[in-house]
Design a protein around this motif. Structure first.
Motif, mmCIF file in Angstrom:
data_model
loop_
_atom_site.group_PDB
_atom_site.id
_atom_site.type_symbol
_atom_site.label_atom_id
_atom_site.label_comp_id
_atom_site.label_asym_id
_atom_site.label_seq_id
_atom_site.Cartn_x
_atom_site.Cartn_y
_atom_site.Cartn_z
ATOM 1 N N UNK A 87 1.261 -1.095 -0.007
ATOM 2 C CA UNK A 87 0.108 0.039 -0.092
ATOM 3 C C UNK A 87 0.844 1.177 0.053
ATOM 4 N N UNK A 88 -0.102 2.041 -0.465
ATOM 5 C CA UNK A 88 0.737 3.208 -0.879
ATOM 6 C C UNK A 88 -0.054 4.317 -0.087
ATOM 7 N N UNK A 89 0.018 5.904 1.149
ATOM 8 C CA UNK A 89 -0.655 6.452 1.399
ATOM 9 C C UNK A 89 -1.369 7.410 0.831
ATOM 10 N N UNK A 96 3.044 15.332 -3.796
ATOM 11 C CA UNK A 96 3.408 14.434 -4.700
ATOM 12 C C UNK A 96 3.870 15.194 -5.646
ATOM 13 N N UNK A 97 4.015 16.953 -5.941
ATOM 14 C CA UNK A 97 4.209 17.336 -6.551
ATOM 15 C C UNK A 97 6.304 17.685 -6.616
ATOM 16 N N UNK A 103 8.542 7.672 -8.644
ATOM 17 C CA UNK A 103 7.897 7.526 -7.800
ATOM 18 C C UNK A 103 6.629 7.227 -7.907
ATOM 19 N N UNK A 104 6.267 6.542 -6.663
ATOM 20 C CA UNK A 104 4.956 5.796 -7.002
ATOM 21 C C UNK A 104 3.811 6.983 -6.334
ATOM 22 N N UNK A 153 -0.703 5.645 -9.001
ATOM 23 C CA UNK A 153 0.700 6.057 -10.258
ATOM 24 C C UNK A 153 1.981 5.667 -9.877
ATOM 25 N N UNK A 154 2.698 6.294 -10.822
ATOM 26 C CA UNK A 154 3.754 6.792 -11.110
ATOM 27 C C UNK A 154 4.124 7.732 -11.774
ATOM 28 N N UNK A 155 4.700 8.633 -10.799
ATOM 29 C CA UNK A 155 5.859 9.604 -11.478
ATOM 30 C C UNK A 155 6.315 10.467 -13.300
#
Length: 275
Positions: A87-89, A96-97, A103-104, A153-155
């Motif tokens: 899991x990712x919080x 996120x930016x 990074x996921x 998702x992935x950046x």
């Protein structure tokens, strides 16, 4: 948890477990690589649980769900991540930016621009109270403006524009009011505005069209901004003339001239009303 009608045509990845509960009118056919949902009754419900899937499943009305797996019909969800994925919080878009490319991330926001209005059918834009970002999807159906979504998702940063790609989860929430925009000066259009809705004032310096896409350059005597409108907006060169004073609203994007450069910012219009 999702209505089967909303999930019609979506392919579930091999190994993703499922169980049908609630009013049953749909047929779920399976193959060695995927399961495709074909809804035949509006309001049927599909819930994904940790059971081993069979090659095919044709439910009958006598099937009963367990208390543990009983779904809630809203919001509509299309999970595509494996139950074994870590899991990712959930975090804000602004947080996120600040993360490194690759990074996921887990983000939630409201759709500000739907598909087909950002230079490609695969891009949409979302924003929350902290900022905005682009999301690339292979099947962006149902992502109209005002729809709340959550993605994992992935950046990535193609041409300098930050996007969420390689989606591992997409959850569609309810349709809400139109997202708000912020009025800014042309000189304020930059990285901190990327992915967000903005309204700017200026004078049209040039008007061009390329394969049906309207392209404007608007200025205020100090700064110049490129403004684009894809064919789906319905805008053409006959709608605006050089020298006109305009107010335009759209999402801020970027196509940098070289890797690492902070230039190439532009504004993507969504509808005729945005000009």
């Amino acid at each position: 948890v999702a209505t089967a009608a909303a999930l019609e045509g979506i392919t579930l990845r091999k190994g993703l477990s499922f169980q049908v509960v609630g009013p049953l009118g749909q047929h779920i056919s399976g193959s060695s690589s995927s399961y495709r949902i074909e809804a035949t009754e509006q309001g049927s419900v599909l819930a994904l649980v940790d059971d081993t899937p069979s090659a095919s499943l044709s439910p009958t009305a006598s099937a009963q769900p367990s208390a543990k797996s009983a779904p809630t019909p809203s919001p509509t969800g299309t999970p595509t991540s494996s139950p074994t994925d870590p899991e990712v919080d959930l975090e804000s878009i602004a947080a996120a930016r600040q993360q490194a490319v690759g990074t996921r991330v887990n983000l939630a926001g409201v759709v500000t621009v739907g598909p087909g209005r950002l230079g490609t059918d695969e891009l949409v834009a979302i924003q929350d109270s902290s900022g905005g970002i682009f999301v690339r999807l292979t099947a962006p159906d149902g992502l109209e403006v005002g729809r709340s979504i959550e993605v994992v998702g992935i950046l990535a940063a193609p041409y300098g524009q930050l996007e969420v790609r390689q989606l591992q989860m997409l959850i569609l929430g309810p349709l809400g009011p139109q997202p708000s925009t912020t009025t800014v000066q042309l000189i304020e259009i930059g990285e901190d505005r990327e992915g967000t809705l903005a309204t700017v004032h200026g004078t049209v310096d040039s008007v061009q069209a390329d394969s049906g896409r309207l392209s404007l350059a608007i200025g205020d005597g100090q700064s110049v901004l490129r403004v684009f409108a894809d064919p789906r907006t319905g805008l053409t060169t006959s709608d605006v003339k050089r020298g006109s004073n305009v107010v335009v609203t759209g999402v801020v994007g970027q196509r940098a001239s070289a890797l690492g450069r902070q230039d190439g910012y532009r504004l993507w219009l969504r509808t005729r009303a945005d000009l």
